[in-house]
Each structure stands twice: as C-alpha cells, then as structure tokens.
Design a protein around this motif. Sequence first.
Motif, short mmCIF file in Angstrom:
data_model
loop_
_atom_site.label_atom_id
_atom_site.label_comp_id
_atom_site.label_asym_id
_atom_site.label_seq_id
_atom_site.Cartn_x
_atom_site.Cartn_y
_atom_site.Cartn_z
N SER A 164 0.83 -1.20 0.00
CA SER A 164 0.00 0.00 0.00
C SER A 164 0.87 1.26 0.00
O SER A 164 1.89 1.32 0.70
CB SER A 164 -0.92 0.00 1.23
N VAL A 165 0.46 2.25 -0.80
CA VAL A 165 1.14 3.54 -0.86
C VAL A 165 0.08 4.63 -0.73
O VAL A 165 -0.78 4.78 -1.61
CB VAL A 165 1.92 3.73 -2.18
N ASN A 166 0.11 5.37 0.38
CA ASN A 166 -0.87 6.44 0.62
C ASN A 166 -2.31 5.95 0.47
O ASN A 166 -3.17 6.64 -0.09
CB ASN A 166 -0.62 7.62 -0.33
N GLY A 167 -2.56 4.73 0.95
CA GLY A 167 -3.91 4.19 0.90
C GLY A 167 -4.29 3.53 -0.41
O GLY A 167 -5.38 3.00 -0.56
N SER A 218 11.66 2.60 -3.73
CA SER A 218 11.57 3.95 -4.27
C SER A 218 10.13 4.44 -4.30
O SER A 218 9.86 5.61 -4.03
CB SER A 218 12.17 4.01 -5.69
N ILE A 219 9.19 3.54 -4.64
CA ILE A 219 7.77 3.91 -4.68
C ILE A 219 7.27 4.21 -3.27
O ILE A 219 6.60 5.23 -3.04
CB ILE A 219 6.94 2.78 -5.32
N VAL A 220 7.59 3.34 -2.31
CA VAL A 220 7.14 3.52 -0.93
C VAL A 220 7.70 4.81 -0.34
O VAL A 220 7.00 5.55 0.38
CB VAL A 220 7.56 2.32 -0.06
N LYS A 221 8.96 5.12 -0.65
CA LYS A 221 9.61 6.32 -0.11
C LYS A 221 9.36 7.57 -0.95
O LYS A 221 9.80 8.66 -0.59
CB LYS A 221 11.12 6.07 0.02
N GLY A 222 8.66 7.41 -2.09
CA GLY A 222 8.35 8.57 -2.94
C GLY A 222 9.53 9.09 -3.72
O GLY A 222 9.58 10.28 -4.06
N TYR A 242 2.91 9.61 -10.22
CA TYR A 242 2.84 10.77 -9.33
C TYR A 242 1.58 10.74 -8.49
O TYR A 242 1.58 11.06 -7.30
CB TYR A 242 2.86 12.08 -10.15
N ARG A 243 0.47 10.34 -9.12
CA ARG A 243 -0.81 10.31 -8.40
C ARG A 243 -0.81 9.27 -7.29
O ARG A 243 -1.49 9.43 -6.27
CB ARG A 243 -1.95 10.04 -9.38
N ILE A 244 -0.04 8.19 -7.49
CA ILE A 244 0.07 7.15 -6.45
C ILE A 244 0.92 7.65 -5.30
O ILE A 244 0.54 7.60 -4.14
CB ILE A 244 0.68 5.87 -7.04
N VAL A 245 2.10 8.17 -5.65
CA VAL A 245 3.08 8.56 -4.64
C VAL A 245 2.66 9.81 -3.88
O VAL A 245 2.90 9.93 -2.67
CB VAL A 245 4.46 8.77 -5.30
N PHE A 246 2.03 10.77 -4.59
CA PHE A 246 1.68 12.05 -3.96
C PHE A 246 0.17 12.25 -3.89
O PHE A 246 -0.33 13.34 -4.11
CB PHE A 246 2.33 13.20 -4.73
N SER A 247 -0.54 11.16 -3.58
CA SER A 247 -2.00 11.23 -3.45
C SER A 247 -2.40 12.27 -2.39
O SER A 247 -1.85 12.28 -1.28
CB SER A 247 -2.55 9.85 -3.06
N GLY A 248 -3.35 13.15 -2.74
CA GLY A 248 -3.82 14.15 -1.81
C GLY A 248 -3.02 15.43 -1.79
O GLY A 248 -3.40 16.40 -1.14
N LYS A 249 -1.92 15.46 -2.51
CA LYS A 249 -1.06 16.65 -2.57
C LYS A 249 -1.21 17.30 -3.94
O LYS A 249 -0.34 17.17 -4.80
CB LYS A 249 0.39 16.27 -2.28
N LEU A 287 15.77 20.60 -13.58
CA LEU A 287 14.46 19.96 -13.44
C LEU A 287 14.57 18.72 -12.56
O LEU A 287 13.68 18.44 -11.75
CB LEU A 287 13.90 19.60 -14.81
N GLU A 288 15.64 17.94 -12.75
CA GLU A 288 15.84 16.73 -11.95
C GLU A 288 16.04 17.10 -10.47
O GLU A 288 15.55 16.39 -9.58
CB GLU A 288 17.03 15.94 -12.47
N LYS A 289 16.73 18.22 -10.22
CA LYS A 289 16.90 18.68 -8.84
C LYS A 289 15.56 19.08 -8.24
O LYS A 289 15.30 18.87 -7.05
CB LYS A 289 17.88 19.86 -8.80
N LEU A 290 14.71 19.68 -9.10
CA LEU A 290 13.38 20.08 -8.64
C LEU A 290 12.56 18.85 -8.27
O LEU A 290 11.83 18.85 -7.27
CB LEU A 290 12.68 20.89 -9.74
N LEU A 291 12.69 17.79 -9.07
CA LEU A 291 12.00 16.53 -8.75
C LEU A 291 12.49 15.98 -7.42
O LEU A 291 11.71 15.54 -6.58
CB LEU A 291 12.23 15.50 -9.86
N ASP A 292 13.82 15.99 -7.24
CA ASP A 292 14.41 15.48 -5.99
C ASP A 292 13.88 16.28 -4.79
O ASP A 292 13.62 15.71 -3.72
CB ASP A 292 15.93 15.59 -6.03
N ALA A 293 13.70 17.58 -4.97
CA ALA A 293 13.28 18.45 -3.87
C ALA A 293 11.83 18.18 -3.46
O ALA A 293 11.42 18.51 -2.34
CB ALA A 293 13.43 19.91 -4.26
N GLN A 294 11.05 17.57 -4.37
CA GLN A 294 9.63 17.29 -4.08
C GLN A 294 9.45 15.99 -3.31
O GLN A 294 8.34 15.69 -2.87
CB GLN A 294 8.83 17.24 -5.37
N GLU A 295 10.52 15.22 -3.14
CA GLU A 295 10.38 13.89 -2.52
C GLU A 295 10.56 13.96 -1.00
O GLU A 295 11.17 14.87 -0.48
CB GLU A 295 11.41 12.94 -3.13
#
Length: 295
Positions: A164-167, A218-222, A242-249, A287-295
């Motif tokens: 399960s990831v974010n429900g 990686s999926i579990v930790k986002g 993205y919708r799985i990992v960042f559900s509700g955000k 852009l890759e740094k921006l992705l890293d910053a969102q995790e």
Amino acid sequence: MDVKLQKIVALTDSFLRKIFGEVRVYQEDNEFLIPWGSTTINVEVSREGEKILIKVYSPVALKVKPDKDLLRFLLTENAGLTLCSFWVEFEKGFLDIVLGLKFPKDFLSQEFLRFATISVGTLANEYSKEIIAVFGGISFKEYIDRESKRKIPLERKVLHDIFSVNGTEVSLEIYRDEGEDSYTIVGKIPKSGRVFIRASRKKDLNDVFSLLQKLKDSIVKGKVSLIKRILKHYEMDEILLYRIVFSGKEEKLKLLSEVEKEFNTLAEMLMKGEITHEEYRKKVSNLEKLLDAQE
C-alpha cells in the motif's frame, strides 16, 4: 540507432505528447502507440537508405475472411482517399486491414502530425464499423480485450508483491517471458488494472529481483526521480505514478505535471537547435533537482 534518427524520434515524441495531452502515448524505441476509440494510432520512425520516414497507421479490422468484394471495396476506396490508403496483411488464412500513410522527415511538424494522426485514427474507426458489419472480422480493441482475458499460465508468474502507498493498493509482478530468457516487471493498481510500469529485462533472475526491490523501496519512499532514472528506457506512466506517490497533494501533483511538460519542451528546443546541448543538460539537471526536492 544513428544521431539523425534519434533526433527525429525525440521530436516526434515531443509533438505527440503535446497533440494528445492526457491521452497516454506509449513508446518502444522508435515506435509510438496511442489508444484511439476501437483502434490505435501507430507512429513509427525508420530509416530507409538515406531517407528517414515517418509512418502513421491504424488497424481497421482484424481476422477478416478474404473476399473478392472486400478487396474490390478497398481498391475503390483507395482511389478516393487523398491522405492515406488501405493495405492488407495475410495471417493464418485471414486478412488484417490497415489504414495509413508514410512521409519524409522534411514534412514533420506538429500541425501536420496532428492532422495525419487524428485523420488516420478517426477514419480507421469509421471504416472499422462499416467493414466489420458487411465483411466480418473484429476491431483492434475487441482483439486486445479477448487477449487480455486469456489466463496467463501460472508458471510464468515468478513473483507477485502487493503493498500500500498512501492508501492505494499497488502490485509489482515478475513474469518469465514465454520462449525467451528474459523477464518482465509489471507495476499496476489491482483495483483498476491500470499499469504504470512495464519493463522487460534480459537479465539473471536475481538481478530482476534486485531491480524489483529497488522499485518497491523507491515507490514507498516517494523517490520518483530515482524510479525515472532506473526505468529510463522502459514504459512508464509518470503522471499515474505521481498520483500514487503524492495522493492528496494537489499542488505537488500540478507542479510535477508541469515539470514533465518542460522535459518535452526542452527536447523539442534541442532538436530545433534553439538551445545548445550544454544549455539542455543544465536545464534538465535543474528539473531533476526540482523533482528530488519534491520527494
């Protein structure tokens, strides 16, 4: 694949994703596939001698019994078509009917590709109904639906891991590819059946297990940017992931969707010579740094 061909493939990829927006564009090497009604729009970039050609085509009807009236109908329709034409492929005593066209890279533009792909896909859907009603056969969608209902031999499934990831319940599965010394990892949402990762690996099974574990962690930790690097050359639905990992955000999901669009824009700018390779690498790195910053 040579450099010129790579550039045209990258440009085609960028155009298709802009044309079809939220519709999923699947890619495997230099071939693209877009679901379109009862058929699919296929785009293939290839080299023939010194020329680089783009082929756009859609299946119209499959497994049609050969018939003189059918062939006469196709020849008559071809005489009236200006953009594309029919052709047939014989398989096990039946005909597969395809509609499409081929054009040189010099004609490639976003507007022309939009016109060619949507016209071919729409015409294929219209002709599909008429041909199947009169001459029999099945649509591409019906063929896929039939194939998907066939049971996969249990011995081909090596591992099935559900977590399960974010429900959201997520499944990672490993299949041994039939007749080959390779394995396919499939990531999907069991409830809807939607696939977000598909990767075939000609590797030792232990290496495949290791890859699956990295993906799961990686999926579990986002760690989306890490997943993207691991699966750089494989099929992945980034937006669904993205919708799985960042559900509700929602704000984060919106930002990440914009980042994906920017990746495509940069590729197009590079192919057109609007930015240098150094500028491209720098912007992609940011852009890759921006992705890293969102995790």
